[in-house]
Structure formats: structure tokens, C-alpha cells
Design an enzyme around this catalytic site. Sequence first.
Site, PDB file in Angstrom:
ATOM      1  N   GLU A 101       0.831  -1.195   0.000  1.00  0.00           N
ATOM      2  CA  GLU A 101       0.000   0.000   0.000  1.00  0.00           C
ATOM      3  C   GLU A 101       0.873   1.255   0.000  1.00  0.00           C
ATOM      4  O   GLU A 101       1.960   1.260   0.568  1.00  0.00           O
ATOM      5  CB  GLU A 101      -0.884   0.011   1.260  1.00  0.00           C
ATOM      6  CG  GLU A 101      -1.915  -1.101   1.231  1.00  0.00           C
ATOM      7  CD  GLU A 101      -2.798  -1.129   2.468  1.00  0.00           C
ATOM      8  OE1 GLU A 101      -3.966  -1.500   2.323  1.00  0.00           O
ATOM      9  OE2 GLU A 101      -2.337  -0.793   3.568  1.00  0.00           O
ATOM     10  N   CYS A 114       3.480   8.505   0.661  1.00  0.00           N
ATOM     11  CA  CYS A 114       4.146   7.628   1.626  1.00  0.00           C
ATOM     12  C   CYS A 114       4.318   6.276   0.945  1.00  0.00           C
ATOM     13  O   CYS A 114       3.335   5.610   0.628  1.00  0.00           O
ATOM     14  CB  CYS A 114       3.251   7.535   2.862  1.00  0.00           C
ATOM     15  SG  CYS A 114       3.865   6.428   4.106  1.00  0.00           S
ATOM     16  N   CYS A 121       6.707  -6.762   7.378  1.00  0.00           N
ATOM     17  CA  CYS A 121       7.914  -6.298   8.075  1.00  0.00           C
ATOM     18  C   CYS A 121       8.280  -7.316   9.132  1.00  0.00           C
ATOM     19  O   CYS A 121       7.404  -7.922   9.747  1.00  0.00           O
ATOM     20  CB  CYS A 121       7.642  -4.942   8.722  1.00  0.00           C
ATOM     21  SG  CYS A 121       9.097  -4.246   9.538  1.00  0.00           S
ATOM     22  N   CYS A 125       7.191  -4.290  15.753  1.00  0.00           N
ATOM     23  CA  CYS A 125       6.859  -3.216  16.708  1.00  0.00           C
ATOM     24  C   CYS A 125       5.432  -3.424  17.215  1.00  0.00           C
ATOM     25  O   CYS A 125       4.529  -3.756  16.439  1.00  0.00           O
ATOM     26  CB  CYS A 125       7.006  -1.845  16.053  1.00  0.00           C
ATOM     27  SG  CYS A 125       8.668  -1.552  15.426  1.00  0.00           S
ATOM     28  N   CYS A 128       2.181  -1.607  15.513  1.00  0.00           N
ATOM     29  CA  CYS A 128       2.125  -1.445  14.058  1.00  0.00           C
ATOM     30  C   CYS A 128       1.413  -2.607  13.361  1.00  0.00           C
ATOM     31  O   CYS A 128       1.743  -3.770  13.592  1.00  0.00           O
ATOM     32  CB  CYS A 128       3.554  -1.319  13.541  1.00  0.00           C
ATOM     33  SG  CYS A 128       3.672  -1.293  11.759  1.00  0.00           S
ATOM     34  N   GLY A 166       7.061  -1.688   5.952  1.00  0.00           N
ATOM     35  CA  GLY A 166       8.436  -2.176   5.941  1.00  0.00           C
ATOM     36  C   GLY A 166       9.436  -1.245   6.595  1.00  0.00           C
ATOM     37  O   GLY A 166       9.155  -0.082   6.871  1.00  0.00           O
ATOM     38  N   GLU A 167      10.604  -1.811   6.886  1.00  0.00           N
ATOM     39  CA  GLU A 167      11.724  -1.058   7.452  1.00  0.00           C
ATOM     40  C   GLU A 167      12.717  -0.820   6.301  1.00  0.00           C
ATOM     41  O   GLU A 167      13.391  -1.757   5.844  1.00  0.00           O
ATOM     42  CB  GLU A 167      12.355  -1.883   8.591  1.00  0.00           C
ATOM     43  CG  GLU A 167      13.758  -1.485   8.995  1.00  0.00           C
ATOM     44  CD  GLU A 167      13.929  -0.008   9.329  1.00  0.00           C
ATOM     45  OE1 GLU A 167      13.155   0.540  10.118  1.00  0.00           O
ATOM     46  OE2 GLU A 167      14.868   0.606   8.776  1.00  0.00           O
ATOM     47  N   SER A 198      12.397   6.929   6.739  1.00  0.00           N
ATOM     48  CA  SER A 198      12.139   6.738   8.159  1.00  0.00           C
ATOM     49  C   SER A 198      12.529   5.324   8.587  1.00  0.00           C
ATOM     50  O   SER A 198      12.172   4.346   7.926  1.00  0.00           O
ATOM     51  CB  SER A 198      10.651   6.965   8.424  1.00  0.00           C
ATOM     52  OG  SER A 198      10.351   6.654   9.750  1.00  0.00           O
ATOM     53  N   LEU A 221      11.569   6.998  17.419  1.00  0.00           N
ATOM     54  CA  LEU A 221      12.195   6.938  18.743  1.00  0.00           C
ATOM     55  C   LEU A 221      11.239   6.289  19.769  1.00  0.00           C
ATOM     56  O   LEU A 221      11.554   5.286  20.361  1.00  0.00           O
ATOM     57  CB  LEU A 221      12.555   8.359  19.150  1.00  0.00           C
ATOM     58  CG  LEU A 221      13.775   8.551  20.038  1.00  0.00           C
ATOM     59  CD1 LEU A 221      14.193  10.009  20.064  1.00  0.00           C
ATOM     60  CD2 LEU A 221      13.587   8.053  21.430  1.00  0.00           C
ATOM     61  N   HIS A 222      10.117   6.921  19.977  1.00  0.00           N
ATOM     62  CA  HIS A 222       8.986   6.400  20.762  1.00  0.00           C
ATOM     63  C   HIS A 222       9.223   6.200  22.262  1.00  0.00           C
ATOM     64  O   HIS A 222       8.274   6.114  23.019  1.00  0.00           O
ATOM     65  CB  HIS A 222       8.425   5.104  20.156  1.00  0.00           C
ATOM     66  CG  HIS A 222       8.081   5.239  18.704  1.00  0.00           C
ATOM     67  ND1 HIS A 222       7.635   6.410  18.144  1.00  0.00           N
ATOM     68  CD2 HIS A 222       8.145   4.355  17.674  1.00  0.00           C
ATOM     69  CE1 HIS A 222       7.441   6.242  16.848  1.00  0.00           C
ATOM     70  NE2 HIS A 222       7.740   5.016  16.529  1.00  0.00           N
ATOM     71  N   CYS A 339      -0.503   6.514  10.059  1.00  0.00           N
ATOM     72  CA  CYS A 339       0.765   5.941  10.464  1.00  0.00           C
ATOM     73  C   CYS A 339       0.586   4.606  11.198  1.00  0.00           C
ATOM     74  O   CYS A 339      -0.179   4.520  12.157  1.00  0.00           O
ATOM     75  CB  CYS A 339       1.408   6.945  11.406  1.00  0.00           C
ATOM     76  SG  CYS A 339       3.162   6.872  11.380  1.00  0.00           S
TER      77      CYS A 339
END
Length: 355
Positions: A101, A114, A121, A125, A128, A166-167, A198, A221-222, A339
Amino acid sequence: MPDQIPSPPINRVSLFGKTLREIEALVASQGWPKFTARQLTEWLYKKNVGAFEEMTNLSKKIRNELEEKFVLGISAPTSFQESIDGTKKYLFPTASNRFVESAYIPHEERKTLCVSSQVGCKMGCLFCMTGKQGFMAQLTSGEIVNQVRSLPERDILTNFVYMGMGEPFDNIEEVIKSLEVFTSVWGYALSPRRFTVSSIGVIPGMMEFLKRTEAHLAISLHSPFDEERKSLMPIQNVYPIHEVLENIKQWDFGLQRRVSFEYIMFNGVNDTSNHVNELARILHGISCRINLIRFHPIPHTPLAGSPDSVIFAFQEKLKAKGIITTIRSSRGLDIFAACGMLSTKALVKKQEEDF
Ligand code: SF4
């Protein structure tokens, strides 16, 4: 919607997304004249052709050979959903017979896309949807660039963020190649300052990205606290945030390249004054901005979003510490385009059932 173009057959090499160097090597391997490489990049990235036969300055013989041995490698989105706020979520097929997507986010003059860099992924996390889907496949550079190339809004895009599924630094070579195609003179010739990649902080990939591209960096960061961050993001066990920040502190970002930090606000978890103080401490010495992001609960997560009043107060406290802090508005909520909400799990499941 653009014309539907079928996904490329897997056994023929796709040209789209290849760098000039790769196309030069391919041209040499076929025994075609050297200048054919420049002609091909021109057709692929400047003229956006939809078929080899449209490459009219190539000889008939070369066009026939292209047709026999290669595929163009572009795919139109198979569907899209539109949010009440104008955000659109597009679904693109991939060569691995899966889907990714992309979210188109218009906001006044700014039109952001985006893009995704992987199908699913592996980073897991806690907050997510893509992470819950698990890892399915890497995207090629062509599949990343195609999300822009085949977007109906392609020509009005102003900004590009690698913040979809994805990362990106777990697929670093294809991500770097895609940025090369976007920003090279022989490619789309877009300014690298229009791109932000990102990451949750995969250090080896991040260092390659910093060395080999000029795009902006955003780090998720979170939480500034080790144990808490571990509970949100397993990557903290492998690449602790203090090591990520050490590398960033030592990197010369120059005047124009930006580094920013993403911070999703979780109610009662990472939204206290202690967090503000620790953030200010660990980010000291980095010229940066923090983007606070509202969390929108996804299924099967214990987390909830901080109330607006807490988010505003958090922002003020960070600003008082001298840190530029913005609050990212949530877009595309009603179509699950915000997000951390992108997922093609249901589709993949359905495909497997059909199979
Ligand atoms: Fe992967 Fe990013 Fe989701 Fe983490 S937040 S699971 S890195 S897509």
C-alpha cells in the site's frame, strides 16, 4: 486510474528501477550500442513509456529483443480507497504476487506520497499493523519507484516519505537504488531534499544511507528509556537507541540535510515529564525536530493513544527545552491509511485461500 498494466512475468528481468550503471551493463551484455543505455533511461524515467514499442528511437531489432527477454516492470494500482479528508490509499501488486500500500496525502500546497519498501515487516513493533502482518518479501527498486511512477497524482507530488510498509534499512540496497533513480540527472532528477526515509534505527543500513544518499533521515524513537523502548520495539535489543544517536551525533548533516525523530504518544506509557527530560538529555547536541504522532489503536494491542491535552502539554515542555516539536495531524484514519495502519494481511490470506 491509469491503464491497467499486468504484473511482470517472474522469469523475465524487469528494466524499471534499474540504475544507469545496471542498464549500461545490461546493454553491454546484449551487444547493443553503448548509447542505448541513455536512450533507455530517457524512455523509462523521463518519458514514462508504457511499452517497449513506444521507444521509437531504438532499432526495431533492439525493441524486439527487449520484448523477448525483458519486461518493463511497471504496474498500475489495482484499487484505491479515498478518505473523507482527501487522503488516498493505493494498492500495488508486486512481482511476488503480493500487494503493498501507498498513501497519497494532500495538505494545501504539499502533496506527499508515503511509499512502502517491503511487503510486511520483520521488526515486530508492538503498535504497528504492518509488523503484525510479518515479513513477506522485499520490494525491488522498481517496485518502490513504481509506486510514484504509476500514481495518478504523480505529477503533482511535492514530497516523498519512506514511511509505508516495511523497514527501509532492512532493504537498504533496493532503497538506495530507488533514491538514485529518483534523484539522478538521468532519472527523475528530483531534489533529494524532497525525500525522507524513516527507520527504527537499523544502524548498518542507516550508515549506508547517510553515506550514499542526500535524503533526510527520520528515526522512530517512541521512548528514550531502554527497557520501555524494548517493550515497544524489539530492535532496541539489537541496536539500542543510544548507539543510533551516537552515530547521528558524529555525522555531519550539513546545512540542508535534516534529521527528525518520530514519537508516537501512548497513554500513560511514554508521555510523562520524565520522558521530556530524558528526550532532551539524549538528543542534546543534535540539531533536530521531534514529530509527535497520535496513536490510533490497532487490533490486539494493549496500547492506547494519549489524550490531546497531554500531547499539547508534552509539546510545550519539549519546546521549553529548546527542541522544535510539531504534532503530526492524523490523515486517512477512516481508510486505515494513518501511520502504522498499513497492512495487506487480509489480502494475502485471501490469496492463499484462493490458491
Ligand atoms: Fe516494521 Fe516500521 Fe511497523 Fe516497526 S513500525 S513493524 S519497523 S513497519
